[in-house]
Write a protein that holds these residues in place. Structure first.
Motif, PDB file in Angstrom:
ATOM      1  N   ILE A  88       0.888  -1.168   0.000  1.00 13.77           N
ATOM      2  CA  ILE A  88       0.000   0.000   0.000  1.00 13.77           C
ATOM      3  C   ILE A  88       0.919   1.208   0.000  1.00 13.77           C
ATOM      4  CG2 ILE A  88      -1.734   1.244   1.353  1.00 13.77           C
ATOM      5  CD1 ILE A  88      -2.637  -1.543   2.346  1.00 13.77           C
ATOM      6  N   LEU A 101      -3.732   2.212  -3.572  1.00  9.71           N
ATOM      7  CA  LEU A 101      -4.405   3.300  -2.835  1.00  9.71           C
ATOM      8  C   LEU A 101      -3.761   4.681  -2.988  1.00  9.71           C
ATOM      9  CD1 LEU A 101      -5.509   1.625   0.555  1.00  9.71           C
ATOM     10  CD2 LEU A 101      -6.596   1.490  -1.694  1.00  9.71           C
ATOM     11  N   HIS A 109     -14.071   0.831   6.021  1.00  8.61           N
ATOM     12  CA  HIS A 109     -14.291  -0.459   5.361  1.00  8.61           C
ATOM     13  C   HIS A 109     -13.769  -1.603   6.218  1.00  8.61           C
ATOM     14  CE1 HIS A 109     -10.140   0.538   4.181  1.00  8.61           C
ATOM     15  NE2 HIS A 109      -9.947  -0.763   4.007  1.00  8.61           N
ATOM     16  N   ASP A 111     -11.543  -5.098   5.385  1.00 10.57           N
ATOM     17  CA  ASP A 111     -10.782  -5.678   4.281  1.00 10.57           C
ATOM     18  C   ASP A 111     -11.460  -6.930   3.751  1.00 10.57           C
ATOM     19  OD1 ASP A 111      -8.773  -3.752   4.317  1.00 10.57           O
ATOM     20  OD2 ASP A 111      -7.672  -4.804   5.893  1.00 10.57           O
ATOM     21  N   LEU A 124      -0.544  -4.687   9.315  1.00 12.16           N
ATOM     22  CA  LEU A 124       0.033  -3.638   8.471  1.00 12.16           C
ATOM     23  C   LEU A 124       1.322  -3.141   9.118  1.00 12.16           C
ATOM     24  CD1 LEU A 124      -0.722  -1.954   5.901  1.00 12.16           C
ATOM     25  CD2 LEU A 124      -1.853  -0.335   7.418  1.00 12.16           C
ATOM     26  N   THR A 136      -4.393   6.067  10.402  1.00 16.54           N
ATOM     27  CA  THR A 136      -5.385   5.003  10.212  1.00 16.54           C
ATOM     28  C   THR A 136      -6.310   5.006  11.425  1.00 16.54           C
ATOM     29  OG1 THR A 136      -3.693   3.768   9.017  1.00 16.54           O
ATOM     30  CG2 THR A 136      -5.682   2.572   9.612  1.00 16.54           C
ATOM     31  N   TRP A 245       0.964   6.936  12.932  1.00 15.51           N
ATOM     32  CA  TRP A 245       2.040   5.984  12.652  1.00 15.51           C
ATOM     33  C   TRP A 245       3.406   6.488  13.100  1.00 15.51           C
ATOM     34  CZ3 TRP A 245       1.408   1.101  10.886  1.00 15.51           C
ATOM     35  CH2 TRP A 245       0.159   0.760  10.364  1.00 15.51           C
ATOM     36  N   TRP A 253      -5.333  -5.842  13.172  1.00 17.17           N
ATOM     37  CA  TRP A 253      -6.727  -5.603  13.564  1.00 17.17           C
ATOM     38  C   TRP A 253      -7.589  -6.775  13.169  1.00 17.17           C
ATOM     39  CZ3 TRP A 253      -4.368  -2.501   9.759  1.00 17.17           C
ATOM     40  CH2 TRP A 253      -4.872  -2.595   8.475  1.00 17.17           C
ATOM     41  N   HIS A 260     -12.117   0.165   9.561  1.00 15.97           N
ATOM     42  CA  HIS A 260     -10.982   1.090   9.558  1.00 15.97           C
ATOM     43  C   HIS A 260     -11.060   1.998   8.331  1.00 15.97           C
ATOM     44  CE1 HIS A 260      -9.487  -2.330   7.178  1.00 15.97           C
ATOM     45  NE2 HIS A 260      -8.656  -1.487   6.590  1.00 15.97           N
ATOM     46  N   ARG A 262      -8.482   5.394   6.402  1.00 15.81           N
ATOM     47  CA  ARG A 262      -7.217   6.113   6.556  1.00 15.81           C
ATOM     48  C   ARG A 262      -7.315   7.476   5.882  1.00 15.81           C
ATOM     49  NH1 ARG A 262      -3.051   4.484   2.085  1.00 15.81           N
ATOM     50  NH2 ARG A 262      -3.803   6.036   0.618  1.00 15.81           N
ATOM     51  N   ARG A 271       4.794   7.149   1.556  1.00 17.05           N
ATOM     52  CA  ARG A 271       4.210   6.220   2.544  1.00 17.05           C
ATOM     53  C   ARG A 271       4.292   4.828   1.924  1.00 17.05           C
ATOM     54  NH1 ARG A 271      -0.941   4.159   4.447  1.00 17.05           N
ATOM     55  NH2 ARG A 271      -1.418   4.685   6.620  1.00 17.05           N
ATOM     56  N   ARG A 275       1.306  -5.282   3.921  1.00 18.25           N
ATOM     57  CA  ARG A 275       0.163  -5.843   4.663  1.00 18.25           C
ATOM     58  C   ARG A 275       0.009  -7.329   4.371  1.00 18.25           C
ATOM     59  NH1 ARG A 275      -5.644  -3.870   3.086  1.00 18.25           N
ATOM     60  NH2 ARG A 275      -5.632  -5.835   1.970  1.00 18.25           N
TER      61      ARG A 275
HETATM   62  C1  SIN Z   1      -6.043  -0.607   4.543  1.00 23.59           C
HETATM   63  O1  SIN Z   1      -7.159  -0.164   4.359  1.00 23.59           O
HETATM   64  O2  SIN Z   1      -5.851  -1.784   4.743  1.00 23.59           O
HETATM   65  C2  SIN Z   1      -4.873   0.346   4.538  1.00 23.59           C
HETATM   66  C3  SIN Z   1      -4.879   1.253   5.697  1.00 23.59           C
HETATM   67  C4  SIN Z   1      -3.746   2.237   5.640  1.00 23.59           C
HETATM   68  O3  SIN Z   1      -3.145   2.440   4.589  1.00 23.59           O
HETATM   69  O4  SIN Z   1      -3.483   2.827   6.680  1.00 23.59           O
END
Ligand code: SIN
Length: 284
Positions: A88, A101, A109, A111, A124, A136, A245, A253, A260, A262, A271, A275
């Motif tokens: 990500i 992303l 959402h 996952d 993550l 996040t 972070w 999680w 979650h 972000r 960034r 994951r």
């Molecule tokens: C995710 O939705 O799994 C990514 C969350 C993130 O990038 O902090």
């Protein structure tokens, strides 16, 4: 095991675990303590050193078999030769994004809730973080269900929700999908709106994401109105925690009982997140 310390976030979800080196195999008593803390706090954060993909996978496998990475908008969220680590990131190398992303905001959402057996957990790990943005946020879906007005809860007992599989959490169309005419027509798995967590045996809301969600069997306008009402009652600041972070943080999680999202961040900042997902179980 050295002394393992658990410090609650103070926000009704989330805790820090201190005193563990995630690059090393976990002792069985440490694993038992983590599992207990995880069932109680739903999201766990570990500060530490950089994990290689192999180390991240080894740590993750303590919690179940790894799930294959999801299909991205393009084939950009992959590590060549590795089907289990999702990248990500907003970083572009040689004209090609190295991850999914980008720098966009991702909406609330779960996952891969659009799968028949969604991933039970996500882990993550931060390889690079921006100076600002990219936080996040997590929301406790036990608390969300317990806090629903009783009339609303009675209305949703026994209902099922279709979870759109065509879009990513930043709203992009996944590779191989087309825009559906409306939410009722969107592809995706159907799960109960209220589920029972298989470990804790507690009930919680299971919402997935708002975009193109559809309550099975309802007229589209009724489904939209009821979903708006549920979301407004479910995602309240008192059920949520924002995680800021630090470099090389690892956060795990429980997808069964949390949402979650972000924040976006400036695209000139890098960034890079790696994951893993723990393989799915049927939603019941
Ligand atoms: C995710 O939705 O799994 C990514 C969350 C993130 O990038 O902090």
């Amino acid at each position: 095991m050295g002394k393992l310390e658990i410090e609650k976030s103070g926000h009704g979800i989330g805790a820090d675990i201190q005193g563990l080196d995630l690059t090393k195999p976990l002792a069985s008593d440490a694993l038992a303590a983590i599992n207990e803390a995880w069932a109680e706090h739903l999201v766990l954060r570990f500060h530490g050193t950089k994990l290689s993909d192999d180390q991240l996978m080894s740590f993750s496998q303590n919690f179940g078999p790894l799930d294959m990475r999801p299909v991205g908008k393009a084939d950009q969220n992959s590590v060549p030769g590795n089907h289990y680590v999702t990248v990500i990131s907003n970083v572009v190398e040689n004209g090609r994004p190295i991850g999914g992303l980008g720098n966009l905001e991702a909406q609330w959402h779960v996952d891969m809730s659009y799968n028949p057996a969604p991933a039970v957990a996500s882990i993550l790990h931060a390889w690079a973080i921006p100076d600002r943005g990219g936080l996040t946020h997590f929301c406790n879906m036990y608390a969300a269900l317990e806090g629903l007005p009783s009339r609303l809860r009675a209305r949703i007992e026994g209902l099922s929700l279709k979870h759109d599989s065509a879009h990513t959490s930043v709203g992009g169309l996944r590779r191989g999908f087309e825009e559906a005419a409306n939410a009722g027509e969107a592809p995706g798995a159907v799960h109960p709106l209220i589920r029972t967590h298989p470990v804790t045996q507690r009930q919680c809301l299971y919402l997935g994401r708002r975009q193109d969600a559809y309550i099975v069997g309802m007229a589209l306008e009724d489904s939209e109105a009821l979903l708006d009402e549920i979301w407004a009652a479910a995602v309240r600041p008192e059920y949520c925690w924002e995680h800021i972070w630090q470099l090389h943080d690892t956060v795990m999680w429980d997808n069964r009982c949390t949402l979650h999202r972000r924040d976006g961040f400036p695209n000139e900042q890098q960034r890079i997140m790696r994951r893993t997902q723990i393989g799915g179980d049927k939603v019941g």
